[in-house]
Design an enzyme around this catalytic site. Sequence first.
Site, PDB file in Angstrom:
ATOM      1  N   HIS A 109       0.877  -1.173   0.000  1.00 17.72           N
ATOM      2  CA  HIS A 109       0.000   0.000   0.000  1.00 17.72           C
ATOM      3  C   HIS A 109       0.919   1.229   0.000  1.00 17.72           C
ATOM      4  CE1 HIS A 109      -2.448  -2.914   2.378  1.00 17.72           C
ATOM      5  NE2 HIS A 109      -3.510  -2.306   1.904  1.00 17.72           N
ATOM      6  N   ASP A 112       2.285   1.967   3.426  1.00 23.35           N
ATOM      7  CA  ASP A 112       3.251   1.014   3.998  1.00 23.35           C
ATOM      8  C   ASP A 112       4.655   1.463   3.635  1.00 23.35           C
ATOM      9  OD1 ASP A 112       0.968  -0.560   4.242  1.00 23.35           O
ATOM     10  OD2 ASP A 112       1.486  -1.824   2.527  1.00 23.35           O
TER      11      ASP A 112
HETATM   12  C1  XLS Z   1      -7.676  -6.413   4.730  1.00 26.65           C
HETATM   13  C2  XLS Z   1      -7.239  -6.651   3.364  1.00 26.65           C
HETATM   14  C3  XLS Z   1      -6.110  -5.770   2.854  1.00 26.65           C
HETATM   15  C4  XLS Z   1      -6.026  -5.827   1.368  1.00 26.65           C
HETATM   16  C5  XLS Z   1      -5.206  -4.769   0.732  1.00 26.65           C
HETATM   17  O1  XLS Z   1      -8.447  -7.157   5.309  1.00 26.65           O
HETATM   18  O2  XLS Z   1      -6.908  -8.016   3.280  1.00 26.65           O
HETATM   19  O3  XLS Z   1      -4.907  -6.093   3.459  1.00 26.65           O
HETATM   20  O4  XLS Z   1      -5.515  -7.066   0.928  1.00 26.65           O
HETATM   21  O5  XLS Z   1      -5.697  -3.507   1.037  1.00 26.65           O
END
Ligand code: XLS
Length: 449
Positions: A109, A112
């Site tokens: 993301h 991140d």
């Molecule tokens: C959260 C989601 C997230 C997505 C990406 O529950 O799994 O991590 O994979 O935003």
Amino acid sequence: MGEFYTGNKEYFKGIGKIKYEGPKSKNPLAFKYYDSKKTIGKKTMKDHLRFAVAYWHSFCADGTDPFGAATIHHPWSMNANNPMEAAINKMDAAFEFFSKLGVEYYCFHDRDMAPEGVSPTESEKNLRILVSKAKDLQKETGVKLLWGTANVFSNPRFMNGAATNPEFGVVALAATQVKAAIDATIELDGEGYTFWGGREGYMSLLNTDLKREKDNLARFLTMARDYGRKQGFKGPFYIEPKPMEPSKHQYDFDTETVIGFLRHYGLDKDFKLNIEANHAELANHDFVHELETAAVEGMFGSVDANRGDPRNGWDTDQFPISYYETAMAMYVILKMGGFTSGGLNFDSKIRRNSIEPADLFIAHIGGMDTFAVGLEVAQRIIEDAIIPNFIENRYASFKTGDGARFAKGDLTLEELSKIGMNSGYGNIGLTSGKQEYLENIFNQYLLGI
Ligand code: XLS
Ligand code: CA
Ligand code: CA
């Protein structure tokens, strides 16, 4: 580069390149089943499985839960003088980890990778600095980007949603992030771009205009698609279904709902599904149900590999350990010809009390081994063809005579009813489904017999 990458500082000291040692090895830091170069069918394990590490769980999550503070103290963040320095160190640690583990891909993301600044302009600048470093490290290590995404759910400004927010100003701020994250994905040669609608849903219908929110979500996704294509992005956009958490009800509830949504709004040519095992479970589905549903509709894209806990109802994002589940998953994936653009992204996190740096390796090794076994089992099922042939034969009555006319759409209800009338009750349809027989065979494949 040598066997693996280290920046100015080695973060996972004492851990070298993870090697395949075979099923008898007791070394926790070695693969028992994942042998990247082993050929299964026509491809190597590595090319089949296309593993990715999730930046957020592995390098950002610190074990915090609603009942307690951080337990995992990342050295890359602890010793830094400011958030940008921490982000730069974190990226060195991440690429050291990818190259030691020997994965081909990662996913991230925007937040991140780079911290939010005091303004949208500064946030974008921060991201661009880290993206340029990531580009260099990708070149140096050969690690690639499976997909990028924007975190438009953590910051309090998104408490009422991002694209579905009732405040237009917040929708626009979500767009600044999504646009920059698409740019970053293109810059890093990302193979896909993901939307997970974290807060794209509602908590109460007493304050929600559901129709307007769904229209706004579709409009936003259309704009993102158009922008990406204009910038030359050729890969798929993914929608990742999840029924709830953090919202009470999320619009991307499950695969079937998302496919209906995409088709309704004319987005089904550019968007595919990124299916997460734990989210399937939260929707009361089997992981394999979600995969098969997407596959048969030609909408399967990628996988977030993890698992939930059957005894509780939230998103625990644990590492996969069930051979049964990975074998079923790989069977569906192999049946449809394997991954094209997607892969197996470990959207999984180590437990809050797994606090040693080695635990992150051990967890990924286990997940990779579990999928390697699943792949081998799935290949056996396909080569032996007992199960696929059983399914094929079960529908044999639609291949000839009136059954074939029905399948072609050549019969009216009156004609169909007349066929039923003429055939009478007899023993028609009383053929065994043989579920137990097939389950027993599946178990034999699991043990490699
Ligand atoms: C959260 C989601 C997230 C997505 C990406 O529950 O799994 O991590 O994979 O935003
Ligand atoms: Ca996920
Ligand atoms: Ca999840």
